[in-house]
Enzyme design. Structure first.
Site, PDB file in Angstrom:
ATOM      1  N   LYS A   1      -5.035  -0.785  10.085  1.00 26.90           N
ATOM      2  CA  LYS A   1      -3.929  -1.452   9.404  1.00 26.90           C
ATOM      3  C   LYS A   1      -3.264  -2.305  10.470  1.00 26.90           C
ATOM      4  CE  LYS A   1      -0.060  -0.554   6.319  1.00 26.90           C
ATOM      5  NZ  LYS A   1       0.988  -1.340   6.972  1.00 26.90           N
TER       6      LYS A   1
ATOM      7  N   LYS B   1     -10.090   2.529   1.867  1.00 26.68           N
ATOM      8  CA  LYS B   1     -10.322   1.820   0.605  1.00 26.68           C
ATOM      9  C   LYS B   1     -11.581   2.341  -0.066  1.00 26.68           C
ATOM     10  CE  LYS B   1      -8.322  -2.366   2.536  1.00 26.68           C
ATOM     11  NZ  LYS B   1      -8.531  -3.697   3.079  1.00 26.68           N
TER      12      LYS B   1
ATOM     13  N   LEU C   1       0.833  -1.203   0.000  1.00 27.01           N
ATOM     14  CA  LEU C   1       0.000   0.000   0.000  1.00 27.01           C
ATOM     15  C   LEU C   1       0.857   1.238   0.000  1.00 27.01           C
ATOM     16  CD1 LEU C   1      -2.708  -0.576   2.741  1.00 27.01           C
ATOM     17  CD2 LEU C   1      -3.087  -0.253   0.307  1.00 27.01           C
TER      18      LEU C   1
HETATM   19  S1  IVH Z   1      -5.102  -3.624   2.009  1.00 25.40           S
HETATM   20  C1  IVH Z   1      -4.380  -4.577  -2.351  1.00 25.40           C
HETATM   21  N1  IVH Z   1      -5.872  -3.618   4.524  1.00 25.40           N
HETATM   22  O1  IVH Z   1      -0.338  -3.692   5.117  1.00 25.40           O
HETATM   23  C2  IVH Z   1      -4.699  -4.368  -0.915  1.00 25.40           C
HETATM   24  N2  IVH Z   1      -3.600  -4.129   4.090  1.00 25.40           N
HETATM   25  O2  IVH Z   1       1.387  -1.938   3.287  1.00 25.40           O
HETATM   26  C3  IVH Z   1      -3.537  -3.904  -0.154  1.00 25.40           C
HETATM   27  N3  IVH Z   1      -2.288  -4.613   6.110  1.00 25.40           N
HETATM   28  O3  IVH Z   1       0.824  -6.033   2.831  1.00 25.40           O
HETATM   29  C4  IVH Z   1      -3.582  -4.060   1.282  1.00 25.40           C
HETATM   30  N4  IVH Z   1      -3.921  -4.370   7.537  1.00 25.40           N
HETATM   31  O4  IVH Z   1      -0.047  -6.897   5.073  1.00 25.40           O
HETATM   32  C5  IVH Z   1      -4.826  -3.797   3.689  1.00 25.40           C
HETATM   33  N5  IVH Z   1      -6.697  -3.558   6.688  1.00 25.40           N
HETATM   34  C6  IVH Z   1      -5.692  -3.764   5.848  1.00 25.40           C
HETATM   35  C7  IVH Z   1      -4.416  -4.125   6.314  1.00 25.40           C
HETATM   36  C8  IVH Z   1      -3.384  -4.287   5.398  1.00 25.40           C
HETATM   37  C9  IVH Z   1      -2.634  -4.652   7.388  1.00 25.40           C
HETATM   38  C10 IVH Z   1      -0.914  -4.859   5.636  1.00 25.40           C
HETATM   39  C11 IVH Z   1      -0.833  -5.874   4.564  1.00 25.40           C
HETATM   40  C12 IVH Z   1      -0.144  -5.213   3.402  1.00 25.40           C
HETATM   41  C13 IVH Z   1       0.464  -4.021   4.025  1.00 25.40           C
HETATM   42  C14 IVH Z   1       0.446  -2.887   3.034  1.00 25.40           C
END
Ligand code: IVH
Length: 673
Positions: free
Chosen positions: A121, A291, A88
């Site tokens: 997150k 999102k 992200l």
């Molecule tokens: S969405 C395509 N939602 O953060 C969707 N990521 O820096 C991309 N992560 O690798 C990720 N909580 O391991 C998303 N609620 C959340 C998240 C999350 C933790 C982590 C995930 C990702 C990283 C992105």
């Protein structure tokens, strides 16, 4: 009178028990709201086991007793992800979030009125989970984003993850594996009792646990999966928030913190609310994820090579904690600089136990007016290294002692030197064991000579026994010497020697990086290597020639030129280089044609943790005509920020008027969009 007990068949009782255990697993591990005692649960489970022992034909692979069936494995298989796992883009401010909203609206058809989902997150290890035909079929770690390690057997041990669900369509989910803080405390208590090293934070414990070979141990780690994304299963609902709600209904563990917002003020309020609540969450979070809610709109927005355009992370600012400075000790670095380090009363900070903080130098201690015994506020800069940010002077009780830098190196006893015009105090002894260790470690790093078998513990032994006194000594090590060390068998010794031998074929740029010449980082080393071509030529330059050649390299200021001159004029350094040359270390530097391209005229300093190797990012910038700067200086056009960017970098960007770019923005420039 006889009581009439309806006689249930073993099949029926089995079904009842399986359902009861599943329900209570879900209540306990997902909802965190058990309705029966542990003892009652254990009784149900024991009855189920007994029944299955008597009627083995009733056992199915998805019975709760089959979660921990497998014996240890010797390695984890690699598997491809159904859809690549991207990362992200990050923001840190309301303005950045506004910018994201603007880009989203611009990217959608004219009358679109997008809704956004705000959620935590989670700070753990990310995984992909597959349900096929209603069964938990597979799971893998993130790995390099395209392929990961198969951890299916470990996932099956997590009682928060149902083995069967009432949904037959293919479901591919993304989740974070976390350990609740309270579980980590329990595990650490057990480890302390067994004399095992403690986990510093839940993230390390989770990602280590996830990749363990023995599912029986994994089962005791308290790992939990929390789903945050559906990548296959659009038919659950038309929106992300709707899909998460459906998953929860199906008994899957989701965070249940999603909030749908329409406007920027609502988004900001939701982010702030999460920041305020997150201390009460049982797991660690390091930001909010925003999102675009509708899957249809996500599809229109699409993704860059690195990030989805429909989501962004908003990182929370560093957490602070107050603790006491028990003592100040002095460490010696690779370049001989003495660094004071505060030893603290251990305190929890952003998920880790902190017991030391770097104080950088004497001047900073003076500016803070810090004494041993003081109460201080600490903070994690970029969430990695803890810093002392202020002293609670009013809390002094009179027992505090002031600190002075030692006059002798605490490691080798050599009188220290103060460099005029600099705050640093140095140990001038190049043979000081701490410096030798640091130099060898740096030399062997991946971005330098890449001697991967040379770990810190091995370096420690080699230096302590005085077998290795400088980096050239590595190339004359013998199998006998290595085998005489602790924990070093014949095979490991061979591997170490082979990895040292391989490093001889690295380029001159890598060698110059590895030598750790002051101010010469990867970028300058490469320019210097290209200017000289080979180690032989470099050694053949007379002092005036060195100054002329080096002075002519684009971007080399007086400090850098002087540092290279002084290094090459130093008899000790020359002797080392000549030895390395005789030993056949480094190959000539391939010449890069000067490139012009869309980035000509711009310069970039890249910092923080990126989604790919920094060297590759540098190469892409150069290939398009851009210049790469090791540090921000006058004239640096852009600072590219990955994750975990220190405040100091952002401050110097402000000072030099350098524009801050996210990794996604850089990718766009590289793609030429
Ligand atoms: S969405 C395509 N939602 O953060 C969707 N990521 O820096 C991309 N992560 O690798 C990720 N909580 O391991 C998303 N609620 C959340 C998240 C999350 C933790 C982590 C995930 C990702 C990283 C992105």
């Amino acid at each position: 009178m006889r009581t009439l007990v309806a006689k249930v068949s073993p099949e029926e009782r089995h079904r009842e028990l399986v359902n009861a255990v599943r329900t209570h697993d879900h209540r306990y591990h997902v909802l965190d709201d058990p309705t029966i005692s542990d003892r009652e649960y254990d009784a149900l489970y024991a009855e189920l086991r007994k029944l299955e022992a008597e009627h083995p034909e009733l056992v199915t692979p998805d019975s709760p007793t089959q979660r921990v069936g497998a014996a240890p494995r010797s390695e984890l298989k690699t598997v491809a992800h159904v859809v690549p796992m991207t990362s992200l883009d990050n923001t840190y401010s309301a303005e950045d979030l506004g910018e994201f909203v603007r880009r989203v609206v611009e990217g959608l058809p004219a009358r679109a009125d997008p809704a956004y989902c705000v959620e935590p997150k989670l700070d753990g290890a990310s995984i992909e989970i597959l349900y096929r035909n209603g069964k938990l079929e597979g799971g893998s770690t993130r790995g390099d984003g395209l392929t990961g390690e198969d951890v299916t057997l470990n996932l099956r041990t997590m009682r928060s993850l149902p083995l069967v669900i009432d949904y037959k369509e293919p479901l591919t989910l993304r989740a974070e594996v976390v350990i609740f803080r309270r579980d980590l405390e329990r595990i650490n208590r057990e480890r302390a009792a067994n004399g095992e090293p403690l986990f510093a934070n839940p993230r390390n414990a989770a990602s280590g646990g996830l990749r363990m070979m023995d599912p029986r141990i994994v089962a005791n780690r308290g790992l939990r999966a929390i789903v945050w994304q559906v990548v296959e299963g659009e038919r659950l609902a038309p929106t992300h928030s709707g899909a998460l709600a459906r998953l929860a209904e199906l008994g899957l563990p989701t965070h249940r913190k999603e909030r749908v917002c329409k406007t920027l003020p609502e988004l900001l309020e939701a982010v702030q609310a999460l920041d305020a609540e997150r201390r009460d969450f049982p797991y660690e979070t390091d930001g909010a994820v925003i999102k675009v809610d509708a899957f249809g709109e996500q599809a229109i927005l699409g993704a860059t090579a690195k990030f989805p355009r429909w989501a962004i992370a908003y990182k929370f600012s560093a957490e602070q904690a107050v603790t006491r400075v028990k003592d100040i000790i002095v460490g010696v670095g690779r370049t001989g600089v003495l660094t004071p380090v505060a030893l603290l009363d251990p305190v929890q900070l952003a998920g880790t136990t902190v017991s030391r903080a770097s104080l950088h130098n004497e001047q900073i201690i003076g500016q803070l007016d810090l004494r041993i015994g003081d109460q201080v506020t600490i903070e994690k800069a970029g969430e990695i290294i803890p810093q002392v940010v202020s002293v609670l002077h009013a809390a002094r009780g009179g027992e505090e002692r002031s600190f002075t830098m030692p006059e002798q190196c605490p490691v080798c006893g050599t009188p220290v030197e103060r460099v005029p015009g600099e705050v640093a105090v140095r140990c001038p002894n190049r043979r000081c064991p701490e410096q030798v260790k640091g130099a060898i470690f740096h030399f062997s790093r991946r971005f330098a000579l890449d001697i991967d078998r040379l770990g810190e513990a091995l370096i420690e032994q080699l230096v302590a026994r005085e077998v290795v006194r400088d980096v050239a000594d590595l190339y004359v090590l013998t199998a006998d010497t290595l085998e005489s060390l602790e924990r070093m068998g014949k095979k490991s010794a061979e591997n170490v020697l082979a990895s040292i031998e391989r490093s001889k074929a690295q380029t001159l740029a890598r060698l110059l990086t590895g030598l750790g010449i002051e101010h010469v980082g990867q970028v300058a080393a490469r320019q210097l290597a290209e200017a000289a071509g080979s180690l032989e030529t470099l050694l053949g330059w007379k002092e005036e020639e060195t100054v002329a050649h080096v002075g002519a390299i684009a971007g080399f200021g007086p400090k850098l030129v002087e540092s290279v001159r002084a290094y090459l004029a130093d008899p000790g350094a020359r002797a080392l280089l000549e030895r390395l040359q005789k030993l056949g270390v480094s190959r000539p530097q391939p010449r890069q044609e000067a490139t012009t391209g869309p980035l000509s005229g711009s310069s970039f300093c890249v910092t923080g943790v990126l989604s790919r190797r920094r060297e590759d990012v540098h190469a892409d910038i150069r290939a398009r005509g851009g210049e790469v700067h090791d540090k921000i200086k006058q004239g640096t056009t852009y600072l590219v920020t990955g994750e975990k960017v220190g405040k100091a970098k952002l401050d110097s960007a402000k000072k030099f008027g350098t524009k801050v770019l996210s990794e996604a923005e850089l990718e766009k420039m590289l793609e030429g969009t």
